[in-house]
Design a protein around this motif. Structure first.
Motif, short mmCIF file in Angstrom:
data_model
loop_
_atom_site.label_atom_id
_atom_site.label_comp_id
_atom_site.label_asym_id
_atom_site.label_seq_id
_atom_site.Cartn_x
_atom_site.Cartn_y
_atom_site.Cartn_z
N ILE A 44 0.77 -1.11 0.05
CA ILE A 44 0.01 -0.04 -0.06
C ILE A 44 0.90 1.35 -0.01
O ILE A 44 1.85 1.32 0.81
N LEU A 45 0.57 2.14 -1.08
CA LEU A 45 1.36 3.33 -1.13
C LEU A 45 0.21 4.41 -0.53
O LEU A 45 -0.63 4.83 -1.18
N GLN A 46 0.64 5.15 0.61
CA GLN A 46 -0.48 6.25 1.04
C GLN A 46 -0.42 7.24 0.49
O GLN A 46 0.48 7.67 -0.38
N LYS A 47 -1.31 8.43 0.83
CA LYS A 47 -1.55 9.35 0.28
C LYS A 47 -0.26 10.23 -0.01
O LYS A 47 -0.11 11.20 -0.70
N ASN A 48 0.61 10.29 1.11
CA ASN A 48 1.86 11.20 1.23
C ASN A 48 2.87 10.60 0.40
O ASN A 48 4.02 11.11 0.30
N PHE A 49 2.98 9.30 -0.08
CA PHE A 49 3.99 8.64 -0.76
C PHE A 49 4.55 9.36 -1.81
O PHE A 49 3.77 9.87 -2.71
N SER A 50 5.95 9.55 -2.22
CA SER A 50 6.23 10.22 -3.38
C SER A 50 7.73 9.56 -3.50
O SER A 50 8.34 9.24 -2.62
N ILE A 51 8.22 9.64 -4.87
CA ILE A 51 9.60 9.34 -5.30
C ILE A 51 10.02 10.41 -6.07
O ILE A 51 9.24 11.03 -6.98
N TRP A 52 11.27 11.10 -5.70
CA TRP A 52 11.74 12.44 -6.61
C TRP A 52 13.15 12.06 -7.27
O TRP A 52 13.90 11.46 -6.33
N ILE A 53 13.35 11.95 -8.51
CA ILE A 53 14.62 11.51 -8.93
C ILE A 53 15.15 12.74 -9.53
O ILE A 53 14.42 13.29 -10.56
N MET A 70 3.14 -0.92 4.06
CA MET A 70 2.47 0.38 3.98
C MET A 70 3.21 1.61 3.91
O MET A 70 4.14 1.77 5.12
N LEU A 71 3.44 2.31 3.10
CA LEU A 71 4.54 3.59 2.72
C LEU A 71 3.79 4.66 2.68
O LEU A 71 2.94 4.94 1.56
N ASP A 72 4.14 5.80 3.53
CA ASP A 72 3.66 7.11 3.41
C ASP A 72 4.93 7.95 3.47
O ASP A 72 4.74 9.30 3.67
N VAL A 90 6.74 -3.92 6.02
CA VAL A 90 7.34 -2.70 6.51
C VAL A 90 6.48 -1.66 6.42
O VAL A 90 5.79 -1.07 5.46
N TYR A 91 6.30 -0.65 7.59
CA TYR A 91 5.56 0.36 7.47
C TYR A 91 6.63 1.63 7.70
O TYR A 91 7.44 1.72 8.62
N ILE A 92 6.44 2.42 6.93
CA ILE A 92 7.03 3.83 6.95
C ILE A 92 6.11 5.22 6.95
O ILE A 92 5.57 5.13 6.26
N GLY A 93 6.10 5.71 8.01
CA GLY A 93 5.23 6.80 8.23
C GLY A 93 5.67 8.12 7.22
O GLY A 93 6.44 7.84 6.45
#
Length: 219
Positions: A44-53, A70-72, A90-93
């Motif tokens: 699950i990629l939560q609402k604040n999840f982002s990748i910046w490259i 669950m990744l946020d 893995v959960y990352i807030g």
């Protein structure tokens, strides 16, 4: 496959950013855009999840995510290099991962909100090289491109970070380059971790120090 549900922004300086829109379904490894730079399992990629490259390499896999995560978090690859690997469960807030070499999370890990994982120094210890960084940033910004688009990374120290299974990272902790968080270890809220954390210990403070042992409950 609905690619329109994933926003892709490519600016003139080669920045790519992906993020999950509000109320969007989960991103997966079958999405065309995600397939370019990530391998994502049933997570699950939560609402604040982002990748910046910055300056992404064609078809380079920057992010690998296992199942039942669950990744946020925000994940930043400022130099077009690096690799983030996240295992299963893995959960990352709402935390930040800044990667130039490698940041790895094993399995069954909790990371609270506000934590930072920073696997490089960002600048040289030589003030003359930092002066050049400033001048380059000014030139890039004034030319309408991202201020680190042409940054010299050759003089920046970097070492991988590893978080071993069953660890717990408290809110607002900072994990710096070259650190391994041992199995089952706990990093207290607000800690600044500059060296390895032994397995099955609690560390706290700035710099973080061992304050307690914890039971592994292994049979």
């Amino acid at each position: 496959m609905n690619v329109k549900k994933i926003l892709k922004t490519i600016t003139p300086y080669g920045l790519v950013k992906y993020y999950r829109k509000k109320n969007q379904r989960n991103l997966s490894s079958t999405d065309t855009i995600v397939k370019l730079h990530a391998l994502i399992g049933n997570s699950i990629l939560q609402k604040n999840f982002s990748i910046w490259i910055m300056n992404p390499k064609i078809e380079k896999k920057y992010l690998t995510v296992g199942n039942d995560c669950m990744l946020d978090c925000n994940i930043l690859f400022e130099s077009g290099e690096g690799e983030v690997i996240i295992g299963d469960r893995v959960y990352i807030g709402t935390s930040t991962i800044m990667c130039r070499t490698r940041v790895e999370f094993e399995t069954d890990i909790f990371v609270a909100w506000g934590a930072y994982f920073y696997d490089h120094d960002s600048h040289s210890q030589d003030y003359l090289l930092r002066q050049k960084d400033i001048l380059q940033q000014l030139a890039d910004y004034r030319n309408g491109i991202n201020f680190i688009a042409n940054k010299n990374w050759d003089c920046v120290n970097t070492k991988p970070i590893k978080v071993c299974k069953n660890a717990w990272i408290g809110m607002n902790a900072i994990i710096l380059k070259g650190v391994t968080i041992g199995e089952g270890a706990i990093v207290a809220a607000g800690s600044v971790v500059t060296k390895d954390v032994p397995a099955w210990t609690i560390v706290a403070g700035n710099p973080a120090q061992v304050v307690k042992q914890v039971a592994s409950n292994k049979q």
